[in-house]
Design an enzyme around this catalytic site. Sequence first.
Site, short mmCIF file in Angstrom:
data_model
loop_
_atom_site.label_atom_id
_atom_site.label_comp_id
_atom_site.label_asym_id
_atom_site.label_seq_id
_atom_site.Cartn_x
_atom_site.Cartn_y
_atom_site.Cartn_z
N GLU A 16 46.46 61.25 63.10
CA GLU A 16 46.03 61.94 61.89
C GLU A 16 44.92 62.96 62.10
O GLU A 16 44.87 63.97 61.41
CB GLU A 16 45.57 60.91 60.84
N SER A 44 43.81 11.57 10.65
CA SER A 44 42.84 10.49 10.80
C SER A 44 42.16 10.46 12.16
O SER A 44 41.16 9.75 12.34
CB SER A 44 43.52 9.14 10.55
#
Length: 616
Positions: free
Chosen positions: A91, A384
Amino acid sequence: MKQTFGYVIIICSMAILFLLGNNIWNEYSIALSYDKHLKEEIELPDIKFQQPLKMYNRDGIVFTEEYIEWRTPVQFEEIPEVIKQIYILSEDTEFYEHIGFDVSAIARALAANSTSESIEQGGSTITQQLVRLRYLSQDKTYERKLMEVFYAYKLEQLYDKETIFEMYLNEMYFGNKVYGIASAATYYFQKPLEQLSVAQMAFIAAIPNNPSIYDPIAHFNNTKTRQERLIDMLAENDIITYEEAKQYKDEKITLKIKTKLQEYPAYSTYVLEELKWLIANDEGLDIQLKDAKTEEERISIQKEIDELFENVLYSGIHIYTALDAEKQFEDEQKINNILWMENLQASSVVVDNKSREIVSLYAGKNYKKFDFNRAFQGTRQPGSSFKPLIVYAPLFETTNYSPNSTVSGGAYCISNFCPQNYGGAIYGNVSIATAFKHSYNTSAVRLLNTIGVNTGFEYLNKFHFNSIVEQDYSYAAALGGLTYGVTPLEMADAYTSFIDGSYQQVHSIREVTDLEGNLLYKWPAEKEVIWSPHTVQYMRTLLSEVVRSGTGVGLHANSTYIGAKTGTTNDYKDFWLAGLTDEYTTAIWLGFDKPKSMHYLEDDQIHFKIFNVIMN
């Protein structure tokens, strides 16, 4: 001096652009508009990338990952030398010499492109490529190219070469939402970068040149061909020998593609919600939210919490949880098998008594990630099962009553509120223990009237019931009659106070760290004493009597202690069960998402079956 030289080079480059052809002339006016960038300080945008989130179970094993892009950054010194050589040679051979851009390379590219309608040859250095990856679009225009040069020069002023190279190797795109060389290693081979062979390193290094063409999954042969070219390049430059090159090219490449871990979605979805609560708690925003006087103020605080939450997620974190993976799996399988009826749903939370940690969580049959999580989002009337929290424990805590004290089970009205016992039965004077284990409604309302509604809610508010509103302060609350209701998580959380009288909000998260292991968040370890020893003793006795000879007959667990309270709402639309053993505390809800009567299921005691499998 170096800065001035850089600007001179850029200006000269612009002159070269002008001389190279008619196509360049068309872009020259654009270049002039950037002249001000040469005279002013170039400010690079502040770029942040989302990092992966990982959740770990109680044994330190990852069970869930959250990410859009797979990124696992690596430091420069941890990157194998052969990787660095591949990218320098392929590169940017002048990387350690140039100032961010290479004038001769740009000139060559411009000459090649001057006869084309668009840019075909790039001439970009590693620094320029990093700029393109980080700051700019991939558009091939001279305007973008010129900005690329400016930014590259600025980067070279801000960072040394190693830092730039490290950023480059961490931000290259390797296809399939994978960014960075180390991420590519774990994604394509499920190995750390340093454990790859040279052949494997060269293979993944081949991808970024063109991630579409060299996608190893879609175009394996293309990737292999480029890998061999890169290996030959290493040999030609004496990085490896030709014999080694042949050996590396002959090595068989076998992909082992990473799949995103998404196990136990019911639990992981809750963990993300709890993380938001934990952040709010740490920042003191939970108290501000609770004390907000106006809706506008509440929205503003919630927005701040959401933004903090998103920022934490984006930064990349490790969340260590209390998940008992084996139990979670077995609980889900067993409950799914119990819920044989179509559309019948359930949810449950199981808490470890010692640590007050959530070890398993059931969000609903066939639950999928981010579905409605009934365990912490499903508010329903508790019936309950609410009585121990708002009536009986506060009664024992504030009066001289005991389980042997007497209370009437006869008809009773307070103003227009006239509760009825199950089946309309009327009882005379009975012990509180009898009224409790058989769940006499009129007795519960009488006892709430004895201590006062405000006293009942004073104790209830010590817990984390998030949907209680002012309208709930009524005698109907003695029977679980609430405006919105409660969740199984909230019920299990409150019932842990009957372990020993102390209370610490139940939680799934042990700690949250950043990617480097630094502690970010952890729940406070302090406990608050809610109930005195005599109240705890009374309540545990009453709860155990429910199982021995009351509405909870049929419950069992491999424990020396088991206590529980059942709950059924009007028209049998909800069945509840909350209780504890020596090891666990749980709350279970059973019903339909669209409430309807389950009277025909009462004798099946499906919620009992769920209790019996998750508490053993």
